[in-house]
Design a protein around this motif. Sequence first.
Motif, short mmCIF file in Angstrom:
data_model
loop_
_atom_site.label_atom_id
_atom_site.label_comp_id
_atom_site.label_asym_id
_atom_site.label_seq_id
_atom_site.Cartn_x
_atom_site.Cartn_y
_atom_site.Cartn_z
N UNK A 9 9.51 -62.45 -3.42
CA UNK A 9 9.25 -61.26 -2.59
C UNK A 9 9.29 -61.62 -1.10
N UNK A 10 8.68 -62.74 -0.80
CA UNK A 10 8.66 -63.16 0.62
C UNK A 10 10.07 -63.45 1.10
N UNK A 11 10.90 -64.07 0.25
CA UNK A 11 12.28 -64.37 0.63
C UNK A 11 13.09 -63.11 0.87
N UNK A 12 12.94 -62.15 -0.08
CA UNK A 12 13.68 -60.87 0.08
C UNK A 12 13.27 -60.15 1.34
N UNK A 13 11.96 -60.07 1.58
CA UNK A 13 11.47 -59.40 2.81
C UNK A 13 11.97 -60.11 4.06
N UNK A 14 12.07 -61.44 3.99
CA UNK A 14 12.56 -62.19 5.15
C UNK A 14 14.01 -61.86 5.44
N UNK A 15 14.83 -61.82 4.36
CA UNK A 15 16.26 -61.48 4.54
C UNK A 15 16.42 -60.08 5.10
N UNK A 16 15.66 -59.13 4.53
CA UNK A 16 15.75 -57.74 5.03
C UNK A 16 15.35 -57.67 6.49
N UNK A 17 14.29 -58.39 6.85
CA UNK A 17 13.83 -58.37 8.25
C UNK A 17 14.89 -58.94 9.18
N UNK A 18 15.55 -60.05 8.73
CA UNK A 18 16.59 -60.65 9.58
C UNK A 18 17.76 -59.69 9.76
N UNK A 19 18.17 -59.04 8.65
CA UNK A 19 19.28 -58.07 8.74
C UNK A 19 18.93 -56.93 9.68
N UNK A 20 17.72 -56.40 9.53
CA UNK A 20 17.31 -55.30 10.42
C UNK A 20 17.24 -55.76 11.87
N UNK A 21 16.81 -57.02 12.09
CA UNK A 21 16.75 -57.53 13.45
C UNK A 21 18.13 -57.65 14.05
N UNK A 22 19.09 -58.15 13.29
CA UNK A 22 20.47 -58.27 13.79
C UNK A 22 21.07 -56.91 14.07
N UNK A 23 20.85 -55.98 13.14
CA UNK A 23 21.38 -54.63 13.34
C UNK A 23 20.77 -53.98 14.59
N UNK A 24 19.44 -54.09 14.74
CA UNK A 24 18.79 -53.50 15.91
C UNK A 24 19.27 -54.12 17.22
N UNK A 25 19.45 -55.49 17.19
CA UNK A 25 19.91 -56.16 18.40
C UNK A 25 21.32 -55.70 18.77
N UNK A 26 22.18 -55.56 17.77
CA UNK A 26 23.55 -55.10 18.03
C UNK A 26 23.57 -53.64 18.49
N UNK A 27 22.68 -52.85 17.91
CA UNK A 27 22.62 -51.46 18.35
C UNK A 27 22.17 -51.36 19.81
N UNK A 28 21.19 -52.18 20.17
CA UNK A 28 20.73 -52.17 21.57
C UNK A 28 21.84 -52.63 22.52
N UNK A 29 22.72 -53.52 22.07
CA UNK A 29 23.83 -53.99 22.90
C UNK A 29 25.00 -53.03 22.85
N UNK A 30 24.89 -51.98 22.06
CA UNK A 30 25.97 -51.01 21.99
C UNK A 30 27.00 -51.32 20.95
N UNK A 31 26.71 -52.27 20.06
CA UNK A 31 27.67 -52.63 19.02
C UNK A 31 27.34 -51.88 17.74
#
Length: 332
Positions: A9-31
Amino acid sequence: MIKVSNETKVGVLTVVAIVLLVLGFNLLKGKSLFSSDKTIYAVYKQVNGLQPSNFVQVNGLKVGSVSDLNILDNNAGRILVTLRITKDVEIPRNSVARITGDLLGTKAVQIDFGNANDYLKSGDTIYAAVDGSITDALKEQLNPLVKKLETTLSAVDSVLLTVNAIFDTTTEGNLRVAVAHLKNTMGNFSATSSSLNRMMDPEKGNVQATFNNLAAISENLKNNNDKITGILTNAEKATGTLANGQLDSSLQDLQHTVANLNQMTSKLNSNDGSLGLLMNDKKVYNNLQTSLGSLNKLLEDLRVNPKRYVHFSLFGKKDKVKPLPSDTVTAQ
């Protein structure tokens, strides 16, 4: 039922959090990771404060954003700007990506379309240009003014130095005297102005009275216009009469008369003729006076003793001769 361990569970939540972080960072940069955007590049010598996520516009419409800025050399003389186009627009190959800014300092990339029939594809490089900032424009406008101001200040400084050199103690005293005279002059000017105001008084001023008199004279002339016209008509008739009455012949006759009168006067002044002798010879005058005296006595004797000259008597008696009154007065 499959039992999931806590580690999973901790591993899955970590992967989801990383994906969401990358997506949010790219969205903030306009990507956008899920769209088929087009990426083009532009190389600038300076970017005037351009930042990632700034808008890319075409005719004022947002068609994308700035995704990244990279330095191409160690001196930062060339800066690679990555532009991500999110709208489905075709950009001609000879278009220009121009960095602009508004009054608030917000930067953007404005794409000016060219007229080529070939269009840019993802990964191509567009022509780059940079508009001057408002500060640069103001600096460009103010530079000539600053130079003129420096020249003017230098001239003013020279004038002040000259004035300080001229205004010694004697000059200051003369200046005070001149100011005092100017004060007196201004007082006289004020008095003169008051006199002029009194003269220009619309009710009691001399100028108003003069204008009133002129108006009265003009009114009289207007009222007597017919009389003046009659006088001028009569004068014209008189001059016409003189012109038509043979004035020249009358003047010639007058000249002849004056000549005859002068000739007669000359004869009277000379000894020629009886009148001339009478006026100029005393003997003739005395004889004439004596003759007139004798004639007066004869007439007086005729009046007093008429019978001496006309004698008529029936009896032959002679009347007594009476003395003349003038002789009696003389004898007394």
